[in-house]
Design an enzyme around this catalytic site. Structure first.
Site, PDB file in Angstrom:
ATOM      1  CG  HIS A 241       7.221 -10.603   4.713  1.00 22.87           C
ATOM      2  ND1 HIS A 241       6.142  -9.768   4.902  1.00 22.87           N
ATOM      3  CD2 HIS A 241       7.527 -11.100   5.933  1.00 22.87           C
ATOM      4  CE1 HIS A 241       5.844  -9.738   6.195  1.00 22.87           C
ATOM      5  NE2 HIS A 241       6.654 -10.542   6.833  1.00 22.87           N
ATOM      6  CG  ASP A 242      10.198 -11.898   8.344  1.00 18.92           C
ATOM      7  OD1 ASP A 242       9.669 -10.836   7.974  1.00 18.92           O
ATOM      8  OD2 ASP A 242       9.800 -12.553   9.320  1.00 18.92           O
ATOM      9  CD  GLU A 272       5.220 -13.701   2.520  1.00 24.48           C
ATOM     10  OE1 GLU A 272       5.258 -12.456   2.588  1.00 24.48           O
ATOM     11  OE2 GLU A 272       5.773 -14.449   3.344  1.00 24.48           O
ATOM     12  CD  GLU A 303       5.875  -7.574   1.872  1.00 18.99           C
ATOM     13  OE1 GLU A 303       5.738  -8.697   1.352  1.00 18.99           O
ATOM     14  OE2 GLU A 303       5.676  -7.364   3.077  1.00 18.99           O
TER      15      GLU A 303
HETATM   16  C1  LIG Z   1       6.682 -12.172  10.516  1.00 21.86           C
HETATM   17  S1  LIG Z   1       6.534 -13.401  11.731  1.00 21.86           S
HETATM   18  C2  LIG Z   1       5.098 -14.267  11.169  1.00 21.86           C
HETATM   19  C3  LIG Z   1       4.408 -15.008  12.272  1.00 21.86           C
HETATM   20  C4  LIG Z   1       3.124 -15.719  11.874  1.00 21.86           C
HETATM   21  N1  LIG Z   1       3.299 -16.652  10.774  1.00 21.86           N
HETATM   22  C5  LIG Z   1       2.052 -14.711  11.548  1.00 21.86           C
HETATM   23  O1  LIG Z   1       1.632 -14.605  10.408  1.00 21.86           O
HETATM   24  O2  LIG Z   1       1.631 -14.008  12.484  1.00 21.86           O
HETATM   25  C6  LIG Z   1       7.869 -14.525  11.369  1.00 21.86           C
HETATM   26  C7  LIG Z   1       7.970 -15.669  12.335  1.00 21.86           C
HETATM   27  O3  LIG Z   1       9.066 -16.509  11.921  1.00 21.86           O
HETATM   28  C8  LIG Z   1       9.710 -16.987  13.097  1.00 21.86           C
HETATM   29  N2  LIG Z   1      11.063 -17.472  12.774  1.00 21.86           N
HETATM   30  C9  LIG Z   1      12.155 -16.720  12.486  1.00 21.86           C
HETATM   31  N3  LIG Z   1      13.215 -17.521  12.245  1.00 21.86           N
HETATM   32  C10 LIG Z   1      12.780 -18.806  12.365  1.00 21.86           C
HETATM   33  C11 LIG Z   1      13.407 -20.083  12.241  1.00 21.86           C
HETATM   34  N4  LIG Z   1      14.702 -20.167  11.890  1.00 21.86           N
HETATM   35  N5  LIG Z   1      12.675 -21.187  12.432  1.00 21.86           N
HETATM   36  C12 LIG Z   1      11.351 -21.086  12.771  1.00 21.86           C
HETATM   37  N6  LIG Z   1      10.703 -19.909  12.909  1.00 21.86           N
HETATM   38  C13 LIG Z   1      11.397 -18.776  12.708  1.00 21.86           C
HETATM   39  C14 LIG Z   1       9.697 -15.783  14.008  1.00 21.86           C
HETATM   40  O4  LIG Z   1       9.942 -16.128  15.355  1.00 21.86           O
HETATM   41  C15 LIG Z   1       8.278 -15.252  13.771  1.00 21.86           C
HETATM   42  O5  LIG Z   1       7.350 -15.834  14.654  1.00 21.86           O
END
Ligand SMILES: C[S@@+](CC[C@H](N)C(=O)[O-])C[C@H]1O[C@@H](n2cnc3c(N)ncnc32)[C@H](O)[C@@H]1O
Length: 338
Positions: A241-242, A272, A303
């Site tokens: 979702h990011d 999700e 979303e």
């Molecule tokens: C919304 S958080 C979700 C964290 C975890 N899965 C949870 O449900 O609590 C998104 C995660 O993706 C990680 N992230 C962002 N870009 C990334 C990348 N290129 N490779 C690996 N992880 C990444 C962020 O650091 C963060 O911890």
């Protein structure tokens, strides 16, 4: 009634802040420690606050009782299932509400300006000289740590429910990789429930620096767009979702490549929101719609509806998928088959 609705919506920000005050003043903890209905003056003295603030505390508790965060009987205040969430062992949902309230005000002031511009940057970037949320969190470790704590607290609450309701998701796999797994709180709960399962967490190096590392969990600092460690199940919990549709397809393809091709029960587990979930509950639907706006404004992501998930999964080359039918709090669970 329309005027009441208008005013209610205008000042509802106070509800988020009231929950934050509960966390900061430790109100739920004090009521729990008291062990029964807690009178106002006992609560006030145990926080502690000076007597001249008792009436304001009473008004704060009045709102929170109305909103069912606490209950009130003749003897005093009691916990409810909402305030008990703050007390679950190892959880820190106080961090979740602190993060939610801290992140919003300064950027939302830029939103109307952002709507009128043609630029592709997010509201967050407009408020932070073009910097993305992840960059700012890296520069401001106290905000980054709060974000990680907020996400990991939410994860713990959710995953506890997930492993209890759907143990079969994790039962026939040997090696699970949690991609974007933060500091490892999700896999810690899964590893505790399934001791024979080997778990790996992949996240960005500066996040992994604060991650759990023990015998059953390995941590890998890296980039999911580059390489994902091999496993027979890959978990993506609230990661997609990011990202944009194009990035989601890239991530899903990388996950597919990481699945051990010599086994026949390999899968990707995706957790999700689904915006058009069939079972509607107005608070749940409203929460999803608000969450969607937070993502749009802060990250420029979103979303998705069931149809949008279907299209992404097929576009990434998966042969089939299923969505677990029972309702989980806010989130749905998908299994994707290579
Ligand atoms: C919304 S958080 C979700 C964290 C975890 N899965 C949870 O449900 O609590 C998104 C995660 O993706 C990680 N992230 C962002 N870009 C990334 C990348 N290129 N490779 C690996 N992880 C990444 C962020 O650091 C963060 O911890």
């Amino acid at each position: 009634m329309e005027l009441t609705g208008f005013i209610h919506q205008s000042i509802s920000y106070m509800s988020s802040w009231a929950l934050r005050f509960v966390a900061e003043l430790g109100i739920a903890n004090h009521i729990k420690a008291y062990g029964g209905p807690m009178p106002l003056h006992e609560l006030a003295r145990s926080i502690p606050i000076p007597p001249e603030k008792d009436l304001t505390l009473e008004s704060l508790m009045g709102l929170l009782v109305h909103q069912r965060v606490f209950a009130k009987c003749e003897g005093g205040y009691l916990l409810t299932p909402i305030s008990e969430i703050m007390l679950n062992e190892g959880s820190n949902m106080g961090a979740y509400v602190r993060f939610a309230t801290e992140l919003s005000p300064e950027q939302l002031l830029f939103t109307s300006k952002w709507f009128k511009e043609t630029s592709k940057s997010t509201v967050f970037q407009l408020a932070h000289n073009g910097k993305q949320a992840w960059e700012v969190m890296k520069e401001k470790p106290e905000l980054g740590n709060l974000a990680n704590e907020a996400m990991s607290s939410h994860s713990k609450e959710f995953v506890r429910i997930l492993v209890a309701r759907y143990p079969e998701i994790f039962e026939r796999i040997n090696n699970l990789v949690d991609v974007g797994g933060g500091t490892g709180s999700t896999v810690k709960i899964i590893a505790d429930s399934f001791p024979d399962l080997r778990c790996t967490v992949l996240d960005l190096p500066h996040v992994i620096d604060n991650a759990l590392n023990n015998d059953s969990i390995s941590v890998v600092g890296g980039d999911m767009f580059d390489k994902i460690p091999p496993g027979d199940a890959i978990l993506l919990k609230t990661v997609l979702h990011d990202w944009s549709d194009e990035d989601c397809v890239r991530i899903l393809k990388k996950c597919k490549e990481a699945i051990d091709s010599t086994i026949n029960n390999g899968k990707v587990i995706v957790v999700e929101m689904v915006l058009d979930a069939e079972t509607d509950d107005s608070k749940e639907t409203e929460t999803k719609l608000i969450y969607n706006l937070c993502l749009l404004f802060f990250l420029g992501s979103k979303e998705r509806t069931k149809k949008q998930w279907h299209d992404l999964i097929l576009c990434a080359g998966y042969s089939d998928y299923k969505i677990y039918p029972a309702r989980m709090p806010l989130y749905s669970v998908f299994e994707l088959y290579p």
